[in-house]
Scaffold this motif. Structure first.
Motif, PDB file in Angstrom:
ATOM      1  N   PHE A  17      -1.540  11.793  12.543  1.00  0.00           N
ATOM      2  CA  PHE A  17      -2.308  10.390  11.983  1.00  0.00           C
ATOM      3  C   PHE A  17      -3.377  10.608  11.626  1.00  0.00           C
ATOM      4  CE2 PHE A  17       2.046  10.178  14.562  1.00  0.00           C
ATOM      5  CZ  PHE A  17       2.953   9.700  13.538  1.00  0.00           C
ATOM      6  N   VAL A  18      -3.623   9.729  11.068  1.00  0.00           N
ATOM      7  CA  VAL A  18      -5.040   9.102  10.652  1.00  0.00           C
ATOM      8  C   VAL A  18      -5.085   7.500  10.808  1.00  0.00           C
ATOM      9  CG1 VAL A  18      -5.326  10.826   8.971  1.00  0.00           C
ATOM     10  CG2 VAL A  18      -4.542   9.089   8.193  1.00  0.00           C
ATOM     11  N   ASP A  19      -6.657   7.519  11.114  1.00  0.00           N
ATOM     12  CA  ASP A  19      -6.335   5.767  11.018  1.00  0.00           C
ATOM     13  C   ASP A  19      -6.654   5.249   9.910  1.00  0.00           C
ATOM     14  OD1 ASP A  19      -6.392   5.806  13.432  1.00  0.00           O
ATOM     15  OD2 ASP A  19      -9.367   5.995  13.613  1.00  0.00           O
ATOM     16  N   LEU A  20      -5.712   3.922   9.715  1.00  0.00           N
ATOM     17  CA  LEU A  20      -5.800   3.024   9.224  1.00  0.00           C
ATOM     18  C   LEU A  20      -6.975   2.573   8.901  1.00  0.00           C
ATOM     19  CD1 LEU A  20      -2.047   2.568   8.772  1.00  0.00           C
ATOM     20  CD2 LEU A  20      -2.813   3.027   6.530  1.00  0.00           C
ATOM     21  N   PRO A  21      -7.585   1.685   7.092  1.00  0.00           N
ATOM     22  CA  PRO A  21      -8.801   0.607   7.562  1.00  0.00           C
ATOM     23  C   PRO A  21      -8.445  -0.585   8.157  1.00  0.00           C
ATOM     24  CG  PRO A  21      -7.989   0.585   5.049  1.00  0.00           C
ATOM     25  CD  PRO A  21      -6.554   1.559   6.179  1.00  0.00           C
ATOM     26  N   GLU A  22      -9.205  -1.005   8.418  1.00  0.00           N
ATOM     27  CA  GLU A  22      -9.389  -2.614   8.829  1.00  0.00           C
ATOM     28  C   GLU A  22      -9.833  -3.525   7.851  1.00  0.00           C
ATOM     29  OE1 GLU A  22      -8.397  -3.140  12.119  1.00  0.00           O
ATOM     30  OE2 GLU A  22      -8.498  -0.955  12.904  1.00  0.00           O
ATOM     31  N   ASP A  23      -9.796  -3.448   6.726  1.00  0.00           N
ATOM     32  CA  ASP A  23      -9.996  -4.762   5.572  1.00  0.00           C
ATOM     33  C   ASP A  23      -8.901  -4.513   4.925  1.00  0.00           C
ATOM     34  OD1 ASP A  23     -10.431  -2.022   4.481  1.00  0.00           O
ATOM     35  OD2 ASP A  23     -12.568  -2.999   3.596  1.00  0.00           O
ATOM     36  N   ALA A  24      -8.015  -4.286   5.219  1.00  0.00           N
ATOM     37  CA  ALA A  24      -6.609  -4.475   4.707  1.00  0.00           C
ATOM     38  C   ALA A  24      -5.959  -5.825   4.607  1.00  0.00           C
ATOM     39  CB  ALA A  24      -6.193  -3.294   3.937  1.00  0.00           C
ATOM     40  N   GLU A  25      -5.322  -6.428   4.437  1.00  0.00           N
ATOM     41  CA  GLU A  25      -4.239  -8.086   5.152  1.00  0.00           C
ATOM     42  C   GLU A  25      -3.780  -8.060   4.311  1.00  0.00           C
ATOM     43  OE1 GLU A  25      -5.615  -9.162   7.383  1.00  0.00           O
ATOM     44  OE2 GLU A  25      -7.121  -8.855   7.342  1.00  0.00           O
ATOM     45  N   LEU A  26      -3.106  -7.824   2.921  1.00  0.00           N
ATOM     46  CA  LEU A  26      -2.257  -7.452   2.129  1.00  0.00           C
ATOM     47  C   LEU A  26      -1.467  -6.176   1.227  1.00  0.00           C
ATOM     48  CD1 LEU A  26      -1.540 -10.640   0.241  1.00  0.00           C
ATOM     49  CD2 LEU A  26      -0.947 -10.027   1.955  1.00  0.00           C
ATOM     50  N   VAL A  27      -0.724  -5.757   1.738  1.00  0.00           N
ATOM     51  CA  VAL A  27      -0.335  -3.905   1.288  1.00  0.00           C
ATOM     52  C   VAL A  27       1.508  -4.400  -0.030  1.00  0.00           C
ATOM     53  CG1 VAL A  27       0.370  -1.730   2.321  1.00  0.00           C
ATOM     54  CG2 VAL A  27      -1.062  -3.832   3.384  1.00  0.00           C
ATOM     55  N   THR A  28       0.891  -3.500  -0.366  1.00  0.00           N
ATOM     56  CA  THR A  28       2.736  -2.538  -1.089  1.00  0.00           C
ATOM     57  C   THR A  28       3.149  -1.808  -0.562  1.00  0.00           C
ATOM     58  OG1 THR A  28       1.851  -3.971  -3.034  1.00  0.00           O
ATOM     59  CG2 THR A  28       3.885  -2.217  -2.878  1.00  0.00           C
ATOM     60  N   LEU A  29       4.404  -1.730  -0.399  1.00  0.00           N
ATOM     61  CA  LEU A  29       5.286  -0.391   0.339  1.00  0.00           C
ATOM     62  C   LEU A  29       5.759  -0.387  -0.616  1.00  0.00           C
ATOM     63  CD1 LEU A  29       5.938  -1.158   4.348  1.00  0.00           C
ATOM     64  CD2 LEU A  29       4.531  -0.832   3.064  1.00  0.00           C
ATOM     65  N   MET A  30       6.539   1.660  -0.898  1.00  0.00           N
ATOM     66  CA  MET A  30       7.246   1.824  -1.649  1.00  0.00           C
ATOM     67  C   MET A  30       8.500   2.980  -1.123  1.00  0.00           C
ATOM     68  SD  MET A  30       3.683   2.576  -5.001  1.00  0.00           S
ATOM     69  CE  MET A  30       2.661   2.735  -3.394  1.00  0.00           C
ATOM     70  N   ILE A  31       9.582   2.657  -0.522  1.00  0.00           N
ATOM     71  CA  ILE A  31      10.159   3.601   0.155  1.00  0.00           C
ATOM     72  C   ILE A  31      11.634   3.758  -0.874  1.00  0.00           C
ATOM     73  CG2 ILE A  31      11.520   3.457   2.471  1.00  0.00           C
ATOM     74  CD1 ILE A  31       9.883   1.049   2.863  1.00  0.00           C
ATOM     75  N   GLY A  32      11.496   4.885  -0.969  1.00  0.00           N
ATOM     76  CA  GLY A  32      12.260   5.874  -1.523  1.00  0.00           C
ATOM     77  C   GLY A  32      12.355   4.757  -3.282  1.00  0.00           C
ATOM     78  N   GLU A  33      13.630   4.463  -4.005  1.00  0.00           N
ATOM     79  CA  GLU A  33      13.631   3.841  -5.212  1.00  0.00           C
ATOM     80  C   GLU A  33      12.927   1.628  -4.935  1.00  0.00           C
ATOM     81  OE1 GLU A  33      16.867   4.330  -7.375  1.00  0.00           O
ATOM     82  OE2 GLU A  33      16.187   6.691  -7.468  1.00  0.00           O
ATOM     83  N   LYS A  34      12.832   1.679  -3.925  1.00  0.00           N
ATOM     84  CA  LYS A  34      12.413   0.268  -3.242  1.00  0.00           C
ATOM     85  C   LYS A  34      10.758   0.056  -3.408  1.00  0.00           C
ATOM     86  CE  LYS A  34      16.810  -0.948  -1.635  1.00  0.00           C
ATOM     87  NZ  LYS A  34      17.655  -1.540  -0.656  1.00  0.00           N
ATOM     88  N   THR A  35      10.458  -1.284  -3.437  1.00  0.00           N
ATOM     89  CA  THR A  35       8.755  -1.750  -3.275  1.00  0.00           C
ATOM     90  C   THR A  35       8.954  -3.087  -3.463  1.00  0.00           C
ATOM     91  OG1 THR A  35       8.231   0.057  -5.497  1.00  0.00           O
ATOM     92  CG2 THR A  35       6.876  -2.350  -4.937  1.00  0.00           C
TER      93      THR A  35
END
Length: 205
Positions: A17-35
């Motif tokens: 695992f690696v650390d995620l940045p602290e400055d992101a507030e809204l994130v788009t997730l792509m899971i298989g064919e769904k967004t």
């Protein structure tokens, strides 16, 4: 007869695992064919990002994610470390930050674009780059003016667009196009394609 236990995904080792940045507030997730677009981040002390996501996911599932922070883009791959019927928690296994962002991300893309002009005229173009806001296209096309209806032939699907040719480039062979009044479905299809192209570019680096 021994009971057959359900198959369970293998969780990455902790050092993966690696650390995620602290400055992101809204994130788009792509899971298989769904967004799932513009999900708010809730951070927890174990360095996970948590999201409200109806339906949940299986722990160990792989998720692709993109975000924008301070005008620059980020994208990565993550693993679901917690899952309920209403939320998931993820930790990243790969992160890339400082990626190009414009009004919307623009990526190299060679796809057919057809515009329909007056009196049954048709202009067959080929894009060289593409974003949610428009494209750079080559081929004999229309003069700058009012938006024209047409279609963008993405792999496996076509998208209905209205595109206006902007002045300033070669009026015969090179065209800067602005998409106007895209439907929500068209925006989603183009955005998904652009995000997928950017992920492929990141993997190739």
């Amino acid at each position: 007869m021994a009971l057959r236990l359900p198959w369970k995904r293998r969780m990455p080792d902790p050092e993966a695992f690696v650390d995620l940045p602290e400055d992101a507030e809204l994130v788009t997730l792509m899971i298989g064919e769904k967004t799932y677009r513009d999900l708010s981040v809730v951070r927890t002390p174990d360095k996970a990002w948590n999201f409200r996501l109806p339906g949940g996911l299986e722990e160990g599932a792989t998720v692709e994610l993109i975000w924008t922070a301070e005008g620059r883009g980020g994208e990565g791959t993550a693993c679901v470390v917690r899952a309920t019927e209403a939320t998931i928690g993820i930790r990243a296994t790969r992160v890339a930050t400082g990626l190009q962002r414009r009004g919307s991300l623009r990526v190299p893309a060679t796809v057919p674009l057809t515009l329909n002009g007056p009196e049954d005229t048709t202009f067959s173009l080929t894009t060289r780059n593409l974003s949610l806001g428009g494209a750079l296209a080559f081929g004999r096309g229309p003069e700058p003016g009012e938006p024209l209806p047409g279609r963008l032939d993405l792999p496996g699907q076509f998208v209905t667009v209205n595109a206006r040719v902007l002045p300033g480039l070669d009026p015969v062979n090179v065209h800067r196009l602005l998409f106007v009044g895209l439907t929500t479905q068209a925006e989603d299809l183009i955005a998904d394609y652009v995000a997928a192209q950017e992920r492929r570019r990141a993997y190739a680096r």
